[in-house]
Design an enzyme around this catalytic site. Structure first.
Site, PDB file in Angstrom:
ATOM      1  CG  HIS A 165      -2.245  -0.672   0.916  1.00  0.00           C
ATOM      2  ND1 HIS A 165      -3.141  -0.149   0.021  1.00  0.00           N
ATOM      3  CD2 HIS A 165      -2.787  -1.821   1.370  1.00  0.00           C
ATOM      4  CE1 HIS A 165      -4.201  -0.943  -0.055  1.00  0.00           C
ATOM      5  NE2 HIS A 165      -4.003  -1.963   0.738  1.00  0.00           N
ATOM      6  CG  ASP A 191      -2.736   1.428   3.839  1.00  0.00           C
ATOM      7  OD1 ASP A 191      -2.703   2.524   3.241  1.00  0.00           O
ATOM      8  OD2 ASP A 191      -1.783   1.026   4.542  1.00  0.00           O
ATOM      9  CG  HIS A 248      11.797  -1.353 -25.653  1.00  0.00           C
ATOM     10  ND1 HIS A 248      10.816  -2.016 -24.957  1.00  0.00           N
ATOM     11  CD2 HIS A 248      12.663  -0.890 -24.731  1.00  0.00           C
ATOM     12  CE1 HIS A 248      11.079  -1.940 -23.655  1.00  0.00           C
ATOM     13  NE2 HIS A 248      12.193  -1.265 -23.499  1.00  0.00           N
ATOM     14  CE1 TYR A 304      -8.236   5.713 -14.366  1.00  0.00           C
ATOM     15  CE2 TYR A 304      -6.692   6.597 -12.768  1.00  0.00           C
ATOM     16  CZ  TYR A 304      -7.417   5.533 -13.283  1.00  0.00           C
ATOM     17  OH  TYR A 304      -7.326   4.311 -12.689  1.00  0.00           O
ATOM     18  CD  GLU A 357      -0.681   3.450  12.219  1.00  0.00           C
ATOM     19  OE1 GLU A 357      -0.453   3.533  13.452  1.00  0.00           O
ATOM     20  OE2 GLU A 357      -0.765   2.376  11.604  1.00  0.00           O
TER      21      GLU A 357
END
Ligand SMILES: [Zn+2]
Ligand SMILES: [Zn+2]
Length: 423
Positions: free
Chosen positions: A120, A125, A267, A323, A399
């Site tokens: 994560h 998370d 490439h 997006y 946290e």
């Protein structure tokens, strides 16, 4: 007639509920962190989310939306509109290099590559744990809620595996914004380039559109000592790389918005003395408005094809639209700021520069007004400018930021329902 709830009506209840749920939000976050799952594979995470939404008494819990998405509906005790809150659940194919005790050691296969780490590394998370916490907080005060809250847990924000659909676009296609119809949506992202306690936002175009392109330059293979007997796709491909760099510098009105065209892959060939048959180029296009986006697509195609033709080669150009631009509705953004300020402190809520990264939150914002904001997650005693960024194997999340996440999302939802409900 009942007096409408004031914007502050829920504040005390939100603070109290956020404090109460915080230890469990931390525990969920650590559990998801240690057991990360890649896009469209969030089976364990989705199960935990769905069980939680049922346990707290959501009226409706839909699973397997867009493969592994979960949508929960919580009807308040009073009639009113519908507000949605969104979290993304997927991790990244990154091998974790932090030393947290709940570090991920999981490995899997991804897009044909065996034994890749999973982490994560973008903080999803935290987003999932925060929204589970918010759902529990709001369920505890549901009788007072003037309207309905929808919790959208989506898979594959970081894009699904090659060959699969997924993410916010598919969530919308599969009806997550209907039944009941959503009227406004909010979402957040944790970011390592700001410290805990800070909130960053931008009105209007906030995050870029992201599209990728592949260009196959087909020449004629020959011995490298006799180039005149073939058509060299390496030289022509190099001219195309240079040509593409003139799009943003010469073709886009950069007084309006910035834009980016990057070639990240070139490439060709297998040996120093053979001119190969083909060169392959891949790259990305980032813009902040749809007009620029379609102009750039046309230029990439034309420049590649014309340069190839001038050299006697042929260019096949494939552009994939990923997006859209993440556009924060200006009115909703202005409206959201006092709410954020009440929980973060007004001086900690700041407008930030445009972000060239992309977010599929943009697909919800195409349906209804939406507001997306960042919360800092680097500990305040560290220099956020030097912190490993999101997607780094050393991405670290303080946290303590989780509390501000739960408080602000809950408050935006409740304030919005109170302000937009029937009087
Ligand atoms: Zn990410
Ligand atoms: Zn992310």
């Amino acid at each position: 007639m009942n007096a409408p709830d004031s914007p502050f009506a829920f504040d005390a209840a939100i603070r109290e509920a956020a404090a109460r749920v915080e230890p469990r939000v931390v525990a969920w976050r650590r559990d998801f962190h240690q057991n990360p799952e890649l896009g469209n594979r969030e089976v364990r995470t989705a199960k935990a989310v769905a069980e939680h939404l049922r346990a707290i008494g959501c009226d409706d819990v839909r699973e397997k939306v867009a493969h592994t998405g979960v949508v929960g509906v919580l009807k308040g005790g009073k009639p009113g509109p519908v507000v949605a809150l969104r979290a993304d659940m997927d991790a990244l194919p990154v091998a974790e290099e932090t030393d947290v005790p709940f570090k991920s050691t999981k490995r899997t296969h991804w897009n044909g590559i065996e034994n890749v780490g999973i982490m994560h590394a973008c903080g999803h998370d935290a987003h999932t744990a925060i929204l589970m916490g918010v759902a529990e907080m709001l369920a505890g005060m549901r009788e007072r809620i003037p309207g309905t809250v929808k919790f959208i847990f989506q898979p594959a924000e970081e894009t699904p595996p090659i060959g699969e659909n997924g993410g916010a676009k598919m969530m919308v296609e599969q009806g997550c914004m209907q039944d009941p119809k959503v009227d406004a949506i909010f979402g957040l992202h944790v970011v390592a380039n700001d410290t805990t306690g800070k909130i960053g936002y931008r009105s209007g175009a906030f995050m870029a559109s992201a599209d990728d392109f592949r260009i196959f330059v087909k020449g004629t293979q020959t011995h490298a000592a006799y180039p005149w007997s073939g058509v060299d796709p390496v030289v022509i491909g190099s001219q195309i790389v240079t040509g593409l760099q003139t799009i943003v510098s010469r073709k886009v009105d950069i007084t309006q918005e910035p834009a980016i065209v990057t070639v990240g892959v070139f490439h060709a060939g297998v040996r120093h003395n053979i001119i190969p048959e083909q060169a392959k180029l891949e790259g990305t296009i980032r813009t902040f408005n749809e007009e620029h986006r379609s102009q750039i697509h046309e230029h990439v195609k034309r420049i590649s094809e014309m340069i190839a033709a001038a050299g006697g080669a042929k260019a096949d150009v494939h552009i994939h639209r990923w997006y859209d631009v993440t556009v924060n509705d200006p009115a909703l953004t202005d409206w959201s700021l006092p709410t954020l300020g009440r929980f973060a402190g007004g001086e900690n809520v700041r407008t930030i520069d445009k972000v060239c990264g992309a977010e599929d939150f943009s697909f919800y914002q195409k349906e209804v007004p939406g507001f997306f904001y960042f919360i800092g997650c680097t500990p305040p005693d560290r220099d956020a400018r030097k912190a490993p960024v999101n997607h780094s194997p050393r991405f670290y999340m303080d946290e303590k930021c989780l509390r501000l996440g739960t408080e602000t999302l809950a408050a935006l939802a409740l304030d919005w329902l109170a302000a937009n409900g029937a009087r």
